[in-house]
Each structure stands twice: as structure tokens, then as C-alpha cells.
Enzyme design. Structure first.
Site, PDB file in Angstrom:
ATOM      1  N   ASP A  11       0.872  -1.325   0.005  1.00 43.81           N
ATOM      2  CA  ASP A  11       0.051  -0.037   0.003  1.00 43.81           C
ATOM      3  C   ASP A  11       0.992   1.261   0.009  1.00 43.81           C
ATOM      4  OD1 ASP A  11      -2.484   1.760   0.504  1.00 43.81           O
ATOM      5  OD2 ASP A  11      -1.497   1.765   2.663  1.00 43.81           O
ATOM      6  N   ASP A  13      -0.082   5.150   0.838  1.00 45.87           N
ATOM      7  CA  ASP A  13      -0.304   6.111   2.061  1.00 45.87           C
ATOM      8  C   ASP A  13      -0.328   5.526   3.259  1.00 45.87           C
ATOM      9  OD1 ASP A  13      -0.157   8.593   3.361  1.00 45.87           O
ATOM     10  OD2 ASP A  13      -2.634   8.861   3.114  1.00 45.87           O
TER      11      ASP A  13
END
Length: 216
Positions: A11, A13
């Protein structure tokens, strides 16, 4: 603990970088522009979800396309305003990996993801963004697409996530999950391994793949 894998899926952020302050600034301004009350806005989960789903939760369907373009514009314009910072351990871990062994899998649009990653000098060979999928996290589609593009069996992939929705997506894809307690307390995260951030991990590339270990 050592995890053996052929591909690492990150992922963005809250995992590789932090743009939480920027997200808060931009979405708060966006909500005000569209007349969304603080109470309405507080009911919606922002983190780890595609903007199209957030907008659809808050606005009439005919307004959503314009609203999506507006939030993307606000967030991209905010990147130079100290809108993104590398999280601890990101650079060291990515530098240890061959470019064909990892991917970034984000709920952001491609334009926004590339703007944020470019700002901190991360250039993934494989990037899965909101534009590439029909169902966002917690659906497994984004992570399954990343595995397919890398040519790796999902069962040999490891997902690195900070958000419950992303971890759920990784589990649903049949992948090993590593949770990072960067945005949620560790006790709220369900994964095969939970660590504070990527600085807690090291990677060793072997002929069989990649070995991920927890640092002493």
C-alpha cells in the site's frame, strides 16, 4: 519470524509514505465546497478507500464525477506543500528489492499516486491504482491484479498495509499480510505479522525469492 515470498505488494499512504495531513486538509476543504456538514463527513471512513467510494457515500450520483476531479486536483496541488513524507524504513527496504519483485497497490488515482511517489523519489515498475480496478479494497481485486502483472502466484505474495480495509483485501486474495501500526493501534490490526513500520523489517533476496525478517 521470517516470511518467504516471491513478490512484495505495498500500500502507499500510511505504508511507504505519509500524506495524512494533506489528506485531511484537502478533504476538509472539499467537503466545505460541496456543502457537506462536519457530522456527515465524520461518518465516512477516508483512509484506505478509493475517492469514488467516499464521494458516492456523500453526494448525489450526478455530482460525483465533478467532485472526484476536484479532490484529485486539490490533493495533487497540495503535494509540494510538504504534502508527502517517506515513512521510516521505506527507502532501505525498497532499495534491497529487485524492481520486478515488488509493486505499489494504492486506492489513489494514478495521477495522484505518481505525484506523491515522485515527490519522494519512489519509481515503482508496477503500480496498481484506482483507475485500474472496478472494486477497491477491501475487495481483493487490486492485490490480485498486482500479482497477475508480476506473474506471481497470490499465495507467494506478501501484502504490507496500515489500514484494516487493505489487510482484509490481502487476506481475501489469499496472501500473507503484514500490518504496520502507523495509522491504527496494533490491537486494531489483524494480520500474520504486526510491526510498528517498515524499519522493523529487513529483506534478503535469494534465488528462491525474498526473505522478510523482523530485525532484532
Amino acid at each position: 519470524m521470517t516470511i518467504h515470498a516471491q513478490a512484495l505488494l505495498f500500500d502507499n499512504d500510511g505504508t511507504l509514505v505519509s500524506s495524512l495531513a494533506s489528506v485531511d486538509r484537502c478533504w476538509t476543504r472539499w467537503a466545505a465546497e460541496y456543502g457537506i456538514t462536519a457530522v456527515e463527513f465524520a461518518r465516512v471512513e477516508l483512509h484506505g478507500r478509493p475517492a469514488v467510494e467516499i464521494a458516492a457515500d456523500l453526494l448525489p450520483a450526478d455530482v460525483v464525477p465533478q467532485a472526484l476531479a476536484r479532490i484529485e486536483q486539490l490533493e495533487i496541488e497540495d503535494v509540494p506543500n510538504d504534502g508527502v513524507q517517506l515513512l521510516p524504513g521505506t527507502r532501505a527496504l525498497l532499495d534491497a528489492l529487485p524492481s520486478d519483485r515488488w509493486a505499489v497497490v494504492t486506492s489513489a488515482t494514478r495521477r495522484l499516486a505518481e505525484a506523491r511517489l515522485d515527490a519522494v523519489g519512489i519509481l515503482p515498475k508496477t503500480l496498481i491504482a484506482a483507475d485500474d480496478i472496478t472494486r477497491g479494497k477491501p475487495d481483493p481485486e487490486p492485490y490480485l491484479l498486482a500479482a497477475r502483472q508480476l506473474g506471481v502466484d497470490p499465495a507467494r505474495c506478501v501484502v504490507f498495509e496500515d489500514a484494516p480495509a487493505g489487510l482484509q483485501a490481502g487476506r481475501a486474495a489469499g496472501m500473507t499480510t503484514v500490518a504496520l501500526a502507523t495509522t491504527h493501534p496494533a490491537h486494531e490490526l489483524s494480520a500474520d505479522l504486526v510491526v510498528k513500520d517498515l524499519s522493523a523489517l529487513s529483506a534478503l533476496v535469494t534465488a528462491a525469492g525474498v526473505e522478510i525478517s523482523v530485525r532484532d
